[in-house]
Design a protein around this motif. Structure first.
Motif, PDB file in Angstrom:
ATOM      1  N   MET A  44      49.722  52.665  34.056  1.00 15.98           N
ATOM      2  CA  MET A  44      48.981  52.621  35.309  1.00 15.98           C
ATOM      3  C   MET A  44      47.713  51.786  35.184  1.00 15.98           C
ATOM      4  O   MET A  44      47.438  50.926  36.027  1.00 15.98           O
ATOM      5  N   CYS A  45      46.929  52.036  34.157  1.00 17.18           N
ATOM      6  CA  CYS A  45      45.658  51.320  34.015  1.00 17.18           C
ATOM      7  C   CYS A  45      45.867  49.837  33.753  1.00 17.18           C
ATOM      8  O   CYS A  45      45.165  48.994  34.319  1.00 17.18           O
ATOM      9  N   CYS A  46      46.839  49.505  32.923  1.00 16.59           N
ATOM     10  CA  CYS A  46      47.107  48.094  32.648  1.00 16.59           C
ATOM     11  C   CYS A  46      47.676  47.391  33.877  1.00 16.59           C
ATOM     12  O   CYS A  46      47.298  46.253  34.176  1.00 16.59           O
ATOM     13  N   SER A  47      48.563  48.067  34.598  1.00 16.07           N
ATOM     14  CA  SER A  47      49.102  47.480  35.829  1.00 16.07           C
ATOM     15  C   SER A  47      48.015  47.309  36.883  1.00 16.07           C
ATOM     16  O   SER A  47      47.968  46.287  37.572  1.00 16.07           O
ATOM     17  N   ALA A  48      47.155  48.301  37.007  1.00 20.29           N
ATOM     18  CA  ALA A  48      46.060  48.194  37.976  1.00 20.29           C
ATOM     19  C   ALA A  48      45.122  47.046  37.617  1.00 20.29           C
ATOM     20  O   ALA A  48      44.657  46.323  38.500  1.00 20.29           O
ATOM     21  N   SER A  49      44.865  46.869  36.336  1.00 19.47           N
ATOM     22  CA  SER A  49      44.012  45.769  35.909  1.00 19.47           C
ATOM     23  C   SER A  49      44.625  44.418  36.265  1.00 19.47           C
ATOM     24  O   SER A  49      43.955  43.532  36.810  1.00 19.47           O
ATOM     25  N   ILE A  50      45.910  44.262  35.992  1.00 20.92           N
ATOM     26  CA  ILE A  50      46.594  43.005  36.302  1.00 20.92           C
ATOM     27  C   ILE A  50      46.658  42.778  37.809  1.00 20.92           C
ATOM     28  O   ILE A  50      46.394  41.669  38.295  1.00 20.92           O
ATOM     29  N   LEU A  51      46.999  43.815  38.559  1.00 20.00           N
ATOM     30  CA  LEU A  51      47.059  43.672  40.015  1.00 20.00           C
ATOM     31  C   LEU A  51      45.685  43.407  40.623  1.00 20.00           C
ATOM     32  O   LEU A  51      45.576  42.659  41.599  1.00 20.00           O
ATOM     33  N   ASN A  52      44.646  44.005  40.061  1.00 21.95           N
ATOM     34  CA  ASN A  52      43.286  43.704  40.538  1.00 21.95           C
ATOM     35  C   ASN A  52      42.942  42.240  40.316  1.00 21.95           C
ATOM     36  O   ASN A  52      42.325  41.610  41.175  1.00 21.95           O
ATOM     37  N   LEU A  53      43.328  41.697  39.172  1.00 23.39           N
ATOM     38  CA  LEU A  53      43.093  40.267  38.929  1.00 23.39           C
ATOM     39  C   LEU A  53      43.858  39.404  39.927  1.00 23.39           C
ATOM     40  O   LEU A  53      43.338  38.380  40.399  1.00 23.39           O
ATOM     41  N   CYS A  54      45.077  39.814  40.272  1.00 24.33           N
ATOM     42  CA  CYS A  54      45.854  39.076  41.271  1.00 24.33           C
ATOM     43  C   CYS A  54      45.195  39.126  42.642  1.00 24.33           C
ATOM     44  O   CYS A  54      45.126  38.115  43.356  1.00 24.33           O
ATOM     45  N   ILE A  55      44.691  40.304  43.016  1.00 18.24           N
ATOM     46  CA  ILE A  55      44.022  40.453  44.312  1.00 18.24           C
ATOM     47  C   ILE A  55      42.734  39.632  44.357  1.00 18.24           C
ATOM     48  O   ILE A  55      42.423  38.993  45.365  1.00 18.24           O
ATOM     49  N   ILE A  56      41.986  39.628  43.264  1.00 15.19           N
ATOM     50  CA  ILE A  56      40.761  38.819  43.204  1.00 15.19           C
ATOM     51  C   ILE A  56      41.108  37.339  43.322  1.00 15.19           C
ATOM     52  O   ILE A  56      40.431  36.582  44.030  1.00 15.19           O
ATOM     53  N   SER A  57      42.178  36.915  42.654  1.00 14.64           N
ATOM     54  CA  SER A  57      42.605  35.517  42.751  1.00 14.64           C
ATOM     55  C   SER A  57      43.028  35.166  44.173  1.00 14.64           C
ATOM     56  O   SER A  57      42.691  34.085  44.680  1.00 14.64           O
ATOM     57  N   LEU A  58      43.764  36.054  44.819  1.00 12.18           N
ATOM     58  CA  LEU A  58      44.154  35.835  46.205  1.00 12.18           C
ATOM     59  C   LEU A  58      42.934  35.753  47.116  1.00 12.18           C
ATOM     60  O   LEU A  58      42.856  34.881  47.995  1.00 12.18           O
ATOM     61  N   ASP A  59      41.971  36.616  46.893  1.00 12.74           N
ATOM     62  CA  ASP A  59      40.739  36.610  47.685  1.00 12.74           C
ATOM     63  C   ASP A  59      39.984  35.294  47.523  1.00 12.74           C
ATOM     64  O   ASP A  59      39.550  34.699  48.501  1.00 12.74           O
ATOM     65  N   ARG A  60      39.858  34.818  46.292  1.00 17.50           N
ATOM     66  CA  ARG A  60      39.161  33.546  46.060  1.00 17.50           C
ATOM     67  C   ARG A  60      39.942  32.380  46.652  1.00 17.50           C
ATOM     68  O   ARG A  60      39.355  31.433  47.179  1.00 17.50           O
ATOM     69  N   TYR A  61      41.269  32.446  46.572  1.00 21.07           N
ATOM     70  CA  TYR A  61      42.111  31.398  47.143  1.00 21.07           C
ATOM     71  C   TYR A  61      41.902  31.310  48.650  1.00 21.07           C
ATOM     72  O   TYR A  61      41.740  30.221  49.207  1.00 21.07           O
ATOM     73  N   LEU A  62      41.921  32.472  49.315  1.00 21.58           N
ATOM     74  CA  LEU A  62      41.714  32.480  50.764  1.00 21.58           C
ATOM     75  C   LEU A  62      40.332  31.953  51.138  1.00 21.58           C
ATOM     76  O   LEU A  62      40.179  31.274  52.153  1.00 21.58           O
ATOM     77  N   LEU A  63      39.347  32.253  50.336  1.00 18.76           N
ATOM     78  CA  LEU A  63      37.994  31.764  50.608  1.00 18.76           C
ATOM     79  C   LEU A  63      37.913  30.250  50.462  1.00 18.76           C
ATOM     80  O   LEU A  63      37.270  29.579  51.267  1.00 18.76           O
ATOM     81  N   ILE A  64      38.595  29.696  49.467  1.00 19.41           N
ATOM     82  CA  ILE A  64      38.547  28.249  49.240  1.00 19.41           C
ATOM     83  C   ILE A  64      39.369  27.501  50.285  1.00 19.41           C
ATOM     84  O   ILE A  64      38.959  26.449  50.778  1.00 19.41           O
ATOM     85  N   ILE A  65      40.531  28.027  50.633  1.00 22.36           N
ATOM     86  CA  ILE A  65      41.413  27.343  51.580  1.00 22.36           C
ATOM     87  C   ILE A  65      40.817  27.286  52.983  1.00 22.36           C
ATOM     88  O   ILE A  65      40.861  26.245  53.633  1.00 22.36           O
ATOM     89  N   SER A  66      40.292  28.407  53.446  1.00 24.55           N
ATOM     90  CA  SER A  66      39.737  28.426  54.808  1.00 24.55           C
ATOM     91  C   SER A  66      38.442  29.232  54.824  1.00 24.55           C
ATOM     92  O   SER A  66      38.438  30.400  55.206  1.00 24.55           O
ATOM     93  N   PRO A  67      37.343  28.605  54.434  1.00 21.59           N
ATOM     94  CA  PRO A  67      36.081  29.356  54.358  1.00 21.59           C
ATOM     95  C   PRO A  67      35.551  29.835  55.711  1.00 21.59           C
ATOM     96  O   PRO A  67      34.873  30.852  55.770  1.00 21.59           O
ATOM     97  N   LEU A  68      35.877  29.123  56.769  1.00 25.17           N
ATOM     98  CA  LEU A  68      35.359  29.533  58.074  1.00 25.17           C
ATOM     99  C   LEU A  68      36.115  30.733  58.648  1.00 25.17           C
ATOM    100  O   LEU A  68      35.554  31.535  59.389  1.00 25.17           O
ATOM    101  N   LYS A  69      37.395  30.873  58.291  1.00 24.15           N
ATOM    102  CA  LYS A  69      38.188  31.995  58.789  1.00 24.15           C
ATOM    103  C   LYS A  69      38.170  33.180  57.830  1.00 24.15           C
ATOM    104  O   LYS A  69      38.744  34.218  58.122  1.00 24.15           O
TER     105      LYS A  69
END
Length: 98
Positions: A44-69
């Motif tokens: 659970m902890c290792c999966s949560a850590s990996i999934l958190n990194l994926c969510i953070i990457s997705l969040d940064r991707y969305l910010l870079i792709i469309s910063p105004l939206k």
């Protein structure tokens, strides 16, 4: 980031001490029923850590792709749902097989 911190902290406090005992003694020295619980927390902890990194990457991707939206898309409620989904998927993947 706080969710990533919590998952990594749980790895350090819950998962690593029994793993160190297992490595030092060469076999499982704690109660037998604790072994499956420990393995579930490990997954659970290792999966949560990996999934958190994926969510953070997705969040940064969305910010870079469309910063105004970005502020319209990523609300605090949506971020909370992503964090809850991360921990729910991790818990289901680790505790259901027991």
């Amino acid at each position: 980031l706080v969710s990533l911190f919590m998952s990594d902290l749980m790895v350090g406090l819950v998962v690593m001490p029994p793993a160190m005992l297992n490595q030092l003694y060469g076999h499982w020295v704690l109660r037998g029923d604790f072994c499956s619980l420990w393995a579930s927390f490990d997954v659970m902890c290792c999966s949560a850590s990996i999934l958190n990194l994926c969510i953070i990457s997705l969040d940064r991707y969305l910010l870079i792709i469309s910063p105004l939206k970005y502020k319209l898309r990523m609300t605090s409620c949506r971020a909370l749902w992503l964090i809850l989904a991360t921990w729910t998927v991790s818990a289901l993947a680790s505790f259901l097989p027991i």
